[in-house]
Design a protein around this motif. Structure first.
Motif, short mmCIF file in Angstrom:
data_model
loop_
_atom_site.label_atom_id
_atom_site.label_comp_id
_atom_site.label_asym_id
_atom_site.label_seq_id
_atom_site.Cartn_x
_atom_site.Cartn_y
_atom_site.Cartn_z
N HIS A 265 0.76 -1.39 0.13
CA HIS A 265 -0.24 -0.10 0.18
C HIS A 265 0.82 1.12 -0.21
N ASN A 266 2.28 1.27 -0.50
CA ASN A 266 2.79 2.65 -0.93
C ASN A 266 2.85 2.17 -2.05
N PHE A 267 3.46 3.84 -2.60
CA PHE A 267 3.25 4.08 -4.12
C PHE A 267 4.18 5.49 -3.76
N LYS A 268 5.03 6.12 -4.58
CA LYS A 268 5.61 6.89 -5.47
C LYS A 268 4.98 7.49 -5.90
N LEU A 269 4.74 9.05 -6.16
CA LEU A 269 4.04 9.71 -6.74
C LEU A 269 4.71 10.58 -7.49
N SER A 270 4.79 11.14 -8.71
CA SER A 270 5.42 12.57 -9.32
C SER A 270 3.81 13.39 -9.86
N ILE A 271 3.93 14.52 -10.03
CA ILE A 271 3.53 15.11 -10.06
C ILE A 271 3.86 16.34 -10.82
N GLY A 296 7.00 15.45 -6.11
CA GLY A 296 6.78 14.72 -5.57
C GLY A 296 6.86 14.24 -4.02
N CYS A 297 6.50 13.09 -3.75
CA CYS A 297 6.20 12.36 -2.20
C CYS A 297 6.10 11.01 -2.53
N ARG A 298 5.82 10.16 -1.49
CA ARG A 298 5.39 8.53 -1.36
C ARG A 298 4.01 8.94 -0.60
N VAL A 299 3.29 8.32 -0.74
CA VAL A 299 1.47 7.93 -0.58
C VAL A 299 1.44 6.56 -0.32
N ASN A 300 0.80 6.86 1.38
CA ASN A 300 -0.08 5.51 1.85
C ASN A 300 -1.13 5.44 1.27
N GLY A 301 -1.86 4.34 0.91
CA GLY A 301 -2.95 3.42 1.12
C GLY A 301 -3.27 2.87 -0.44
N TYR A 302 -4.76 2.73 -0.57
CA TYR A 302 -5.57 2.15 -1.52
C TYR A 302 -5.13 2.99 -2.70
N MET A 303 -4.74 2.30 -3.85
CA MET A 303 -4.49 2.98 -4.93
C MET A 303 -5.52 3.98 -5.56
N GLU A 304 -6.74 3.63 -5.94
CA GLU A 304 -8.27 3.85 -5.88
C GLU A 304 -8.41 5.06 -4.67
N ASP A 305 -8.62 4.66 -3.89
CA ASP A 305 -8.92 5.86 -2.64
C ASP A 305 -7.46 7.33 -3.15
N VAL A 307 -6.06 7.82 -5.60
CA VAL A 307 -6.81 9.07 -7.12
C VAL A 307 -7.70 9.37 -6.76
N GLU A 308 -8.75 9.31 -6.37
CA GLU A 308 -10.17 9.97 -5.99
C GLU A 308 -9.44 11.15 -5.17
N LYS A 309 -8.22 11.27 -3.69
CA LYS A 309 -7.70 12.43 -3.23
C LYS A 309 -6.96 14.05 -4.19
N LEU A 310 -6.25 12.63 -4.65
CA LEU A 310 -5.40 13.29 -5.94
C LEU A 310 -6.17 14.51 -6.93
N VAL A 311 -7.58 13.87 -7.56
CA VAL A 311 -7.91 14.31 -8.47
C VAL A 311 -8.90 15.41 -8.06
N ARG A 312 -9.03 15.26 -6.28
CA ARG A 312 -10.13 16.52 -6.01
C ARG A 312 -8.87 17.20 -5.38
N LEU A 313 -7.90 17.08 -5.55
CA LEU A 313 -7.06 17.94 -4.66
C LEU A 313 -6.34 18.91 -6.03
N ALA A 314 -6.54 18.37 -7.38
CA ALA A 314 -6.37 18.87 -8.64
C ALA A 314 -7.13 20.30 -8.50
N SER A 315 -8.09 19.60 -8.62
CA SER A 315 -10.05 20.11 -8.57
C SER A 315 -9.58 21.46 -7.91
N ASN A 316 -9.32 21.69 -6.59
CA ASN A 316 -9.25 22.51 -5.83
C ASN A 316 -8.45 23.58 -6.14
N LEU A 317 -7.01 23.30 -6.99
CA LEU A 317 -6.87 24.40 -7.12
C LEU A 317 -6.75 24.65 -8.57
#
Length: 319
Positions: A265-271, A296-305, A307-317
């Motif tokens: 449940h660990n991912f490398k994230l590039s933005i 970038g950063c490291r993210v823990n959790g379930y992949m789809e959760d 992705v949902e959070k990333l899309v929400r954060l991006a849409s807020n910007l």
């Protein structure tokens, strides 16, 4: 943050005889180019020098001069420790203890998200790459040679995506021009550290493109790579570097994400972002950092959760 001067840093380096140079975990071309350039420069100055990283040099960058000299820290206390391209202490990974055990520390960086962790620090957020910072130090120490110039050029090429990213400035081109006055083949460097690819990375990239998802009128794009994707392609984790740029190159996309699974449940994230959209604001949500348009950063959790959070954060910007 108080910034020390290049001359102050050069003075402390001049007084040290035993020096260890460190770069961040999972090093990219700028981290390695900056570290190895400083390593070669200091060796030329007659210093006892080692260079450390807590993860191996990616195959793509083994073409860099002196890359075989990068190792995991030895159990000894050095007189001086210098970090390059690390925005905070955690980025040193398992090298942290070795870095802090040195009698004195210096940090050289170019991230706007830098958090001070050394006695002397020189940070220039306007620099396209840490290699630009090391270039200024090399001039101060009067230690430039062909190998140092080639390594610094490699760092700039990789961190600017061959002079195409918004972090590329007139000064970046001026420094590149000055480096190209030395005896190395600039076109060959660009091919080896930026353009060349392996069959495995090509296959991973094909998988990534097939999995691309778009949201909010195609303004947000996401790729999520699993451990199965790496296994199917035969690619290494480092082969996912730069794939996110394919997404942000899409005309309509303003925010692009690439998730690469490194654990259960660990991912490398590039933005990557365009224009005024600040990638650091998203990275900060997960304890990461970087630059305005690349973070970038490291993210823990379930992949789809995630992705949902990333899309929400991006849409807020965006809205």
């Amino acid at each position: 943050m108080h910034n020390n001067s290049i001359s102050e840093i050069a003075k402390q380096i001049s007084h040290a005889s035993d020096i260890a140079v460190y770069c961040h975990t999972n090093p990219d071309g700028d981290a390695l180019g900056s570290m190895l350039a400083l390593y070669v420069l200091l060796k030329n100055k007659g210093k006892t020098v080692v260079c450390y990283c807590d993860t191996p040099v990616p195959n793509k960058y083994k073409c860099m001069y002196a890359s075989e000299c990068v190792s995991f820290p030895e159990k000894r206390v050095h007189q001086l420790a210098i970090s390059v391209d690390c925005s905070d202490l955690d980025r040193l990974g398992q090298c942290m203890k070795s870095f802090l055990s040195a009698k004195s520390q210096i940090a050289l960086d170019h991230h706007a998200s830098f958090k001070r962790f050394a006695g002397l620090c020189f940070v220039d957020p306007t620099a396209s790459a840490c290699a630009e910072v090391v270039y200024e130090l090399a001039k101060e120490l009067k230690g430039m040679d062909d190998h140092v110039a080639e390594l610094l050029f490699s760092g700039i090429v990789t961190d600017t995506c061959c002079f195409t990213l918004p972090n590329t400035t007139k000064r970046t081109h001026d420094i590149a021009r000055a480096l190209l006055e030395y005896d190395f083949d600039g076109a060959d460097v660009i091919y080896k550290v930026f353009r060349s690819t392996t069959v495995e990375r090509f296959k991973l990239k094909a998988i990534a493109m097939s999995k691309a998802r778009f949201f909010h009128d195609n303004r947000i794009a996401v790729i999520a790579l699993t451990t199965d994707d790496f296994a199917k392609s035969g690619a290494a984790q480092s082969d996912s570097e730069g794939i996110v740029n394919e997404l942000v190159d899409v005309d309509s996309v303003k925010v692009a994400f690439c998730l690469s699974q490194v654990g259960t449940h660990n991912f490398k994230l590039s933005i990557r972002t365009k224009g005024d959209v600040n990638a650091i604001e998203i990275a900060n949500e997960f304890g990461g950092g970087g630059h305005k348009n690349a973070a970038g950063c490291r993210v823990n959790g379930y992949m789809e959760d995630i992705v949902e959070k990333l899309v929400r954060l991006a849409s807020n910007l965006l809205y």
